[in-house]
Write a protein that holds these residues in place. Structure first.
Motif, PDB file in Angstrom:
ATOM      1  N   GLU A  24       0.790  -1.228   0.000  1.00  0.00           N
ATOM      2  CA  GLU A  24       0.000   0.000   0.000  1.00  0.00           C
ATOM      3  C   GLU A  24       0.827   1.285   0.000  1.00  0.00           C
ATOM      4  OE1 GLU A  24       0.180  -2.320   2.294  1.00  0.00           O
ATOM      5  OE2 GLU A  24      -0.089  -1.595   4.354  1.00  0.00           O
ATOM      6  N   TYR A  25       2.089   1.219   0.451  1.00  0.00           N
ATOM      7  CA  TYR A  25       2.891   2.448   0.580  1.00  0.00           C
ATOM      8  C   TYR A  25       3.532   2.864  -0.737  1.00  0.00           C
ATOM      9  CZ  TYR A  25       2.223   1.552   5.500  1.00  0.00           C
ATOM     10  OH  TYR A  25       1.636   1.316   6.716  1.00  0.00           O
ATOM     11  N   ASP A  26       3.605   4.177  -0.969  1.00  0.00           N
ATOM     12  CA  ASP A  26       4.309   4.694  -2.146  1.00  0.00           C
ATOM     13  C   ASP A  26       5.816   4.494  -1.974  1.00  0.00           C
ATOM     14  OD1 ASP A  26       1.779   5.518  -2.732  1.00  0.00           O
ATOM     15  OD2 ASP A  26       2.372   7.518  -3.421  1.00  0.00           O
ATOM     16  N   ILE A  27       6.459   4.105  -3.042  1.00  0.00           N
ATOM     17  CA  ILE A  27       7.906   3.845  -3.007  1.00  0.00           C
ATOM     18  C   ILE A  27       8.587   4.669  -4.086  1.00  0.00           C
ATOM     19  CG2 ILE A  27       9.677   2.088  -3.522  1.00  0.00           C
ATOM     20  CD1 ILE A  27       7.875   0.009  -2.252  1.00  0.00           C
ATOM     21  N   VAL A  28       9.712   5.297  -3.724  1.00  0.00           N
ATOM     22  CA  VAL A  28      10.585   5.889  -4.751  1.00  0.00           C
ATOM     23  C   VAL A  28      11.921   5.157  -4.668  1.00  0.00           C
ATOM     24  CG1 VAL A  28      11.170   7.821  -3.196  1.00  0.00           C
ATOM     25  CG2 VAL A  28      11.699   7.981  -5.636  1.00  0.00           C
ATOM     26  N   TYR A  29      12.343   4.605  -5.815  1.00  0.00           N
ATOM     27  CA  TYR A  29      13.571   3.813  -5.869  1.00  0.00           C
ATOM     28  C   TYR A  29      14.597   4.534  -6.713  1.00  0.00           C
ATOM     29  CZ  TYR A  29      16.737  -0.132  -6.764  1.00  0.00           C
ATOM     30  OH  TYR A  29      17.833  -0.952  -6.839  1.00  0.00           O
ATOM     31  N   PHE A  30      15.850   4.538  -6.239  1.00  0.00           N
ATOM     32  CA  PHE A  30      16.940   5.076  -7.055  1.00  0.00           C
ATOM     33  C   PHE A  30      18.035   4.026  -7.211  1.00  0.00           C
ATOM     34  CE2 PHE A  30      21.023   7.356  -7.500  1.00  0.00           C
ATOM     35  CZ  PHE A  30      20.784   7.904  -8.747  1.00  0.00           C
ATOM     36  N   GLY A  31      18.335   3.670  -8.452  1.00  0.00           N
ATOM     37  CA  GLY A  31      19.441   2.744  -8.743  1.00  0.00           C
ATOM     38  C   GLY A  31      20.599   3.554  -9.322  1.00  0.00           C
ATOM     39  N   ASP A  32      21.730   3.532  -8.635  1.00  0.00           N
ATOM     40  CA  ASP A  32      22.858   4.388  -9.049  1.00  0.00           C
ATOM     41  C   ASP A  32      23.694   3.687 -10.130  1.00  0.00           C
ATOM     42  OD1 ASP A  32      24.615   6.468  -9.211  1.00  0.00           O
ATOM     43  OD2 ASP A  32      25.661   6.008  -7.335  1.00  0.00           O
ATOM     44  N   GLN A 223       2.010   7.710   9.332  1.00  0.00           N
ATOM     45  CA  GLN A 223       0.977   8.594   8.790  1.00  0.00           C
ATOM     46  C   GLN A 223       1.504   9.635   7.803  1.00  0.00           C
ATOM     47  OE1 GLN A 223      -1.082   9.876  12.346  1.00  0.00           O
ATOM     48  NE2 GLN A 223      -1.993   7.844  12.586  1.00  0.00           N
ATOM     49  N   GLN A 224       2.827   9.818   7.784  1.00  0.00           N
ATOM     50  CA  GLN A 224       3.414  10.740   6.795  1.00  0.00           C
ATOM     51  C   GLN A 224       3.557  10.081   5.419  1.00  0.00           C
ATOM     52  OE1 GLN A 224       7.074  12.723   8.103  1.00  0.00           O
ATOM     53  NE2 GLN A 224       6.489  12.292  10.213  1.00  0.00           N
ATOM     54  N   LEU A 225       3.395   8.774   5.375  1.00  0.00           N
ATOM     55  CA  LEU A 225       3.638   8.067   4.106  1.00  0.00           C
ATOM     56  C   LEU A 225       2.363   8.016   3.269  1.00  0.00           C
ATOM     57  CD1 LEU A 225       5.733   5.030   5.431  1.00  0.00           C
ATOM     58  CD2 LEU A 225       6.583   7.189   4.501  1.00  0.00           C
ATOM     59  N   ARG A 226       2.510   8.314   1.988  1.00  0.00           N
ATOM     60  CA  ARG A 226       1.375   8.236   1.079  1.00  0.00           C
ATOM     61  C   ARG A 226       1.079   6.763   0.805  1.00  0.00           C
ATOM     62  NH1 ARG A 226       2.611  12.575  -2.888  1.00  0.00           N
ATOM     63  NH2 ARG A 226       3.796  10.963  -3.950  1.00  0.00           N
ATOM     64  N   GLN A 227      -0.200   6.434   0.719  1.00  0.00           N
ATOM     65  CA  GLN A 227      -0.573   5.031   0.533  1.00  0.00           C
ATOM     66  C   GLN A 227      -1.431   4.852  -0.715  1.00  0.00           C
ATOM     67  OE1 GLN A 227      -1.797   2.855   4.056  1.00  0.00           O
ATOM     68  NE2 GLN A 227      -0.897   4.383   5.383  1.00  0.00           N
ATOM     69  N   THR A 228      -0.827   5.111  -1.868  1.00  0.00           N
ATOM     70  CA  THR A 228      -1.560   4.879  -3.117  1.00  0.00           C
ATOM     71  C   THR A 228      -0.923   3.737  -3.907  1.00  0.00           C
ATOM     72  OG1 THR A 228      -0.217   6.428  -4.429  1.00  0.00           O
ATOM     73  CG2 THR A 228      -2.099   7.357  -3.244  1.00  0.00           C
ATOM     74  N   GLY A 229       0.071   3.072  -3.284  1.00  0.00           N
ATOM     75  CA  GLY A 229       0.705   1.917  -3.927  1.00  0.00           C
ATOM     76  C   GLY A 229       1.512   2.261  -5.165  1.00  0.00           C
ATOM     77  N   ARG A 230       1.977   3.520  -5.259  1.00  0.00           N
ATOM     78  CA  ARG A 230       2.699   3.952  -6.450  1.00  0.00           C
ATOM     79  C   ARG A 230       4.199   3.652  -6.326  1.00  0.00           C
ATOM     80  NH1 ARG A 230       4.015   9.675  -8.548  1.00  0.00           N
ATOM     81  NH2 ARG A 230       4.620   9.111 -10.645  1.00  0.00           N
ATOM     82  N   LEU A 231       4.791   3.147  -7.388  1.00  0.00           N
ATOM     83  CA  LEU A 231       6.224   2.858  -7.418  1.00  0.00           C
ATOM     84  C   LEU A 231       6.885   3.738  -8.470  1.00  0.00           C
ATOM     85  CD1 LEU A 231       8.758   1.108  -6.803  1.00  0.00           C
ATOM     86  CD2 LEU A 231       7.867  -0.604  -8.392  1.00  0.00           C
ATOM     87  N   SER A 232       7.803   4.640  -8.035  1.00  0.00           N
ATOM     88  CA  SER A 232       8.550   5.482  -8.981  1.00  0.00           C
ATOM     89  C   SER A 232       9.989   4.999  -9.025  1.00  0.00           C
ATOM     90  CB  SER A 232       8.556   6.942  -8.535  1.00  0.00           C
ATOM     91  OG  SER A 232       7.249   7.353  -8.227  1.00  0.00           O
ATOM     92  N   LEU A 233      10.494   4.781 -10.228  1.00  0.00           N
ATOM     93  CA  LEU A 233      11.845   4.230 -10.366  1.00  0.00           C
ATOM     94  C   LEU A 233      12.747   5.218 -11.075  1.00  0.00           C
ATOM     95  CD1 LEU A 233      10.772   0.666 -11.530  1.00  0.00           C
ATOM     96  CD2 LEU A 233      11.725   1.233  -9.312  1.00  0.00           C
ATOM     97  N   PHE A 234      13.858   5.547 -10.438  1.00  0.00           N
ATOM     98  CA  PHE A 234      14.863   6.431 -11.042  1.00  0.00           C
ATOM     99  C   PHE A 234      16.194   5.695 -11.115  1.00  0.00           C
ATOM    100  CE2 PHE A 234      11.749   9.195  -9.102  1.00  0.00           C
ATOM    101  CZ  PHE A 234      11.576  10.207 -10.036  1.00  0.00           C
ATOM    102  N   VAL A 235      16.946   5.988 -12.169  1.00  0.00           N
ATOM    103  CA  VAL A 235      18.308   5.450 -12.278  1.00  0.00           C
ATOM    104  C   VAL A 235      19.218   6.568 -12.782  1.00  0.00           C
ATOM    105  CG1 VAL A 235      17.744   3.016 -12.674  1.00  0.00           C
ATOM    106  CG2 VAL A 235      17.778   4.599 -14.606  1.00  0.00           C
ATOM    107  N   SER A 236      20.527   6.403 -12.576  1.00  0.00           N
ATOM    108  CA  SER A 236      21.468   7.410 -13.082  1.00  0.00           C
ATOM    109  C   SER A 236      22.000   7.046 -14.464  1.00  0.00           C
ATOM    110  CB  SER A 236      22.609   7.634 -12.078  1.00  0.00           C
ATOM    111  OG  SER A 236      23.138   6.419 -11.621  1.00  0.00           O
ATOM    112  N   ASP A 237      21.670   5.866 -14.960  1.00  0.00           N
ATOM    113  CA  ASP A 237      22.050   5.451 -16.317  1.00  0.00           C
ATOM    114  C   ASP A 237      21.096   4.346 -16.752  1.00  0.00           C
ATOM    115  OD1 ASP A 237      23.713   5.395 -18.648  1.00  0.00           O
ATOM    116  OD2 ASP A 237      24.680   3.582 -17.912  1.00  0.00           O
ATOM    117  N   VAL A 238      20.653   4.377 -18.005  1.00  0.00           N
ATOM    118  CA  VAL A 238      19.738   3.324 -18.470  1.00  0.00           C
ATOM    119  C   VAL A 238      20.380   2.534 -19.600  1.00  0.00           C
ATOM    120  CG1 VAL A 238      17.446   2.754 -19.347  1.00  0.00           C
ATOM    121  CG2 VAL A 238      17.773   4.834 -18.039  1.00  0.00           C
ATOM    122  N   THR A 239      20.414   1.220 -19.459  1.00  0.00           N
ATOM    123  CA  THR A 239      20.856   0.356 -20.554  1.00  0.00           C
ATOM    124  C   THR A 239      19.789  -0.725 -20.760  1.00  0.00           C
ATOM    125  OG1 THR A 239      21.988  -1.159 -19.065  1.00  0.00           O
ATOM    126  CG2 THR A 239      23.298   0.653 -19.944  1.00  0.00           C
TER     127      THR A 239
END
Lengths: 261, 261
Positions: A24-32, A223-239
């Motif tokens: 249920e929690y929103d997640i932001v992921y960063f892959g370096d 209670q500070q965490l948004r609960q819309t089940g959203r996953l945002s994925l960021f990377v510093s390089d894409v292959t």
């Protein structure tokens, strides 16, 4: 939201475990991925990358940070706990807690990157709980590239795993900590080579349970965490290769945004 | 002096070849070990790293630049030739020149990192010289980590080399370009697995000869180079493993200076 980072794709095993437990929690992921791998680099360099990653996750609205990388957890946790005033989870402590509960004979094996094993952090944490424990550590630097190549079921991978695990088998460990977030993808071959009586400790599952427990007990933060089940994925390089492994790990189609940090 | 850079330790094979040919010139080497490897990253990211590396070498007094990295040579040469007004050597052209001279049947094999092979640069350059050539390329992403682990003579390495070379053997190539500066360290096993009739083209030797030839013909530039035989080594990250491989490549005791760029 929950901010998670790793040197690259390995931390997605942690994302998968968290999605399985608390979707249920929103997640932001960063892959370096522009700096991957961390496990062959010096502690100083990894600390610098870790601080930048956390700053990026904070800029995205993270209220809780998960260091989903054993190397960064091993060498950078102390510094970032001093520098940042929010809850920061690392992958070492929950794995150690579960390992000491699981072990009957207190005869532990640890596998990880060269940087993680050199740090000696697993040994120190296990001995703090169980001063009589025997602990045998092996750095397995080729397993990350093998996973990133997708060579999960190849004969050469099985041979290399066997070679790395041989000294642990000889010492008859009863509990093996998978001290790198890439290794759960090799769980089957690791279990086959170390023997089925050895309990494998998967830090990705341990940390997901740890966060669930924390949020149940810290309602003000929860209670500070948004609960819309959203996953945002960021990377510093894409292959293309990165996309392939990410898809294999999360078992779904995903899109990334590339950011320079 | 002559400024040379690579993503890490591989470019030291080029330094070794230059020291063997023209030991009198001062050399400044930069290994971008904080960002290594390049071969699994995107072209855009590698171009950015390449520009920073050249700026660093210029700040150290380089009058000639050698891109001792096939990945950077493949994806960044055009951009850096536009941006910097000094002689810049890359490792592709001399290897291609030597390969087309060496081949009797114009049946070429190329091995390199994923980024180098995806760029298609070797194919384009060979076809520009020999439009009827047959060219077979294979990305060998695990060879760099195997070399960096020092697994030069291990059975698993031989098996992986054999697996990568199988399609080239089937196509009966007569000339094989070692399209990565790490691969000369695996020359013996590569020759054994591809067969002794196949000519191996070692880009580190080709580029050293190319630079020697250039300096003989460009006396104005040659006279700007200091000739005290001094070698200065810089890296963006230092680890024990790096020191070990560097020593193995240069066959001498060396010291590095670590710089953040």
């Amino acid at each position: 939201m929950i901010g998670i980072f790793d040197s690259g794709v390995g931390g997605l095993t942690v994302v998968k475990a968290i999605l399985d437990k608390i979707p249920e929690y929103d997640i932001v992921y960063f892959g370096d991925t522009a700096h991957t791998p961390y496990g062959t680099k010096s502690a100083e360099t990894v600390v610098g990358y870790t601080i930048n990653n956390i700053k990026f996750l904070l800029s995205q609205g993270a209220k809780v940070i998960v260091i989903a990388c054993n190397t960064a957890s091993s060498v950078a946790t102390t510094q970032v706990l001093e520098q940042f005033a929010l809850p920061i989870f690392e992958v070492i402590t929950p794995a150690v807690t579960q390992a000491v509960e699981a072990s009957a004979n207190l005869n532990f094996g640890i596998i990880g990157t060269r940087a993680t094993i050199s740090s000696g952090i697993y040994e120190r944490k296990i001995l703090a709980h169980r001063p009589t424990a025997r602990i045998h550590s092996v750095a397995c630097p080729l397993l990350v590239p093998l996973v990133e190549e997708g060579w999960l079921k190849k004969r050469e991978t099985a041979m290399i795993v066997k070679k790395y695990l041989q000294p642990l088998k000889t010492r008859q460990i009863d509990t093996l900590i998978l001290g790198c977030t890439h290794y759960p993808l090799l769980k089957n071959v690791i279990q086959a080579k170390i023997g089925k009586r050895v309990e494998l400790i998967d830090s990705s599952i341990c940390i997901a349970e740890g966060i669930q427990h924390f949020l149940e007990n810290q309602r003000d933060i929860e209670q500070q965490l948004r609960q819309t089940g959203r996953l945002s994925l960021f990377v510093s390089d894409v292959t293309d290769q990165f996309k392939k492994i990410a898809q294999l790990t999360l078992k779904t189609n995903i899109s990334f945004e590339c950011v320079k940090i």
